[in-house]
Design an enzyme around this catalytic site. Sequence first.
Site, short mmCIF file in Angstrom:
data_model
loop_
_atom_site.label_atom_id
_atom_site.label_comp_id
_atom_site.label_asym_id
_atom_site.label_seq_id
_atom_site.Cartn_x
_atom_site.Cartn_y
_atom_site.Cartn_z
N HIS A 203 -81.38 -11.47 -0.88
CA HIS A 203 -80.63 -11.44 0.39
C HIS A 203 -81.05 -10.29 1.31
CE1 HIS A 203 -77.48 -8.19 0.01
NE2 HIS A 203 -77.74 -8.32 -1.28
N THR A 241 -77.24 -19.37 -17.51
CA THR A 241 -77.86 -20.51 -16.85
C THR A 241 -78.54 -20.05 -15.55
OG1 THR A 241 -76.23 -22.01 -17.76
CG2 THR A 241 -77.39 -22.77 -15.80
N CYS A 328 -72.31 -0.21 0.64
CA CYS A 328 -71.68 0.02 -0.67
C CYS A 328 -70.70 1.18 -0.61
CB CYS A 328 -72.73 0.32 -1.71
SG CYS A 328 -74.11 -0.80 -1.65
C1 LIG Z 1 -79.06 -3.93 -1.38
C2 LIG Z 1 -79.73 -2.95 -2.30
C3 LIG Z 1 -79.47 -2.94 -3.67
C4 LIG Z 1 -78.49 -3.91 -4.30
O1 LIG Z 1 -78.96 -5.22 -4.21
P1 LIG Z 1 -77.99 -6.47 -4.48
O2 LIG Z 1 -78.94 -7.61 -4.59
O3 LIG Z 1 -77.09 -6.55 -3.30
O4 LIG Z 1 -77.26 -6.20 -5.76
C5 LIG Z 1 -80.14 -2.02 -4.45
N1 LIG Z 1 -81.01 -1.15 -3.91
C6 LIG Z 1 -81.28 -1.12 -2.61
C7 LIG Z 1 -82.28 -0.16 -2.07
C8 LIG Z 1 -80.64 -2.01 -1.76
O5 LIG Z 1 -80.90 -1.97 -0.45
#
Ligand SMILES: *Cc1c(COP(=O)(O)O)cnc(C)c1O
Length: 388
Positions: A203, A241, A328
């Site tokens: 994403h 899965t 976050c």
């Molecule tokens: C977004 C991000 C994550 C976490 O990724 P998710 O797929 O949302 O769990 C970890 N490290 C960095 C540098 C990110 O930008």
Amino acid sequence: MRPIYLDHHATTPLDPRVRAAMRPWWEENFANPASIEHSLGRAAAEAVEQARAQVAALIGADPREIIFTSGATEANNLAIKGAARFAGTAGPRRIITLATEHKCVLESVRDLAREGFEPLILPVQPDGLLDLDRLREALAVPTLLVSVMAAHNEIGVIQDLAAIGALVKEAGAAFHVDAAQAAGRMELDVEAIQADLLSLSAHKMYGPKGVGALYVRRRPRMRLAPLFSGGGQERGLRSGTLPAPLIIGMGEAARLAAAEGALDSARIAAQRDLLLGILQARIPGLRLNGHPSRRVAGNLNLTFPGGIPAQAIMAEAPGLCLSTGSACSSAEIEPSYVLRAIGLDERAARATLRLGLGRFTAPAEAEQAGHLLADAWERAAAAARAAE
Ligand SMILES: *Cc1c(COP(=O)(O)O)cnc(C)c1O
């Protein structure tokens, strides 16, 4: 009016081509790719393997080195905890990472401290880059693992991964790279940087939410203990899965990133320069955080003058989707630990906004955003003066 989306570090929109690639796997073929006894299952398994090859190609890996996960959070946990727990505490216990790493890396390392490992959190320079001499000194003590982010989710800086990888391998330690923000935004080659482990998130590269991958080196073999017990999917490293539609979407996102990433970056950089130019012309004393050139194209991390809180500026710009820190930690009241780590005081950290441009940001949007944000800053600054 539709808001202008400048929060591409938090997540990216789904590319319509990725949505199209996923659709049949939600609708016509919903089979479990482990059900290879029947034709629908075999077709799903084949599509998953094609996606695995597409993800591998993006980073110069072999498809057998790709383990699908739920995202980069899980990939980082699996890499760091998996490597440490497999090795155990009988050998080197030192685990090195940086003060500016993502919370999931820092918290993983913190968890391992309770299991007898010895974390060393290195500071970074005011430009956000790691001082290689600090790393060299730290590696004088036998070390199990070094974890360094490729491109930063708040300040956009790109670490010198090839130089870091060379030092880490010379010291005989394992090298993990969190490349969640790097994929499609910069060149990534696991051989060139000598990575043993590398985390990706779909994403963050115009793919679906809820899927990611961990690269795990085969030669020489990087051994990991799995996080989950279960059916032994993904070479026993990630039971559960496989979410075939998400994985197939990630494969298409990786294909597009490999094919178009460089062109995207050039276009996005031009729009970033346009936006920054407008802001700098209208806001004297505006400061750009992070190294001025060693950074991904779409990122701007800006400290506004006069100590005007970023929250107040954002409140004056409801048409812009921006962030004051990483998503976050945005629920926390504390200012960004990343900004503190590059030397901003609390007041400056609170006066800082992160802008992230992306693949679908139009030039007109970049220009409009510059003026909306400068207008917002002027109103917020005037309100602050009136309140004095
Ligand atoms: C977004 C991000 C994550 C976490 O990724 P998710 O797929 O949302 O769990 C970890 N490290 C960095 C540098 C990110 O930008």
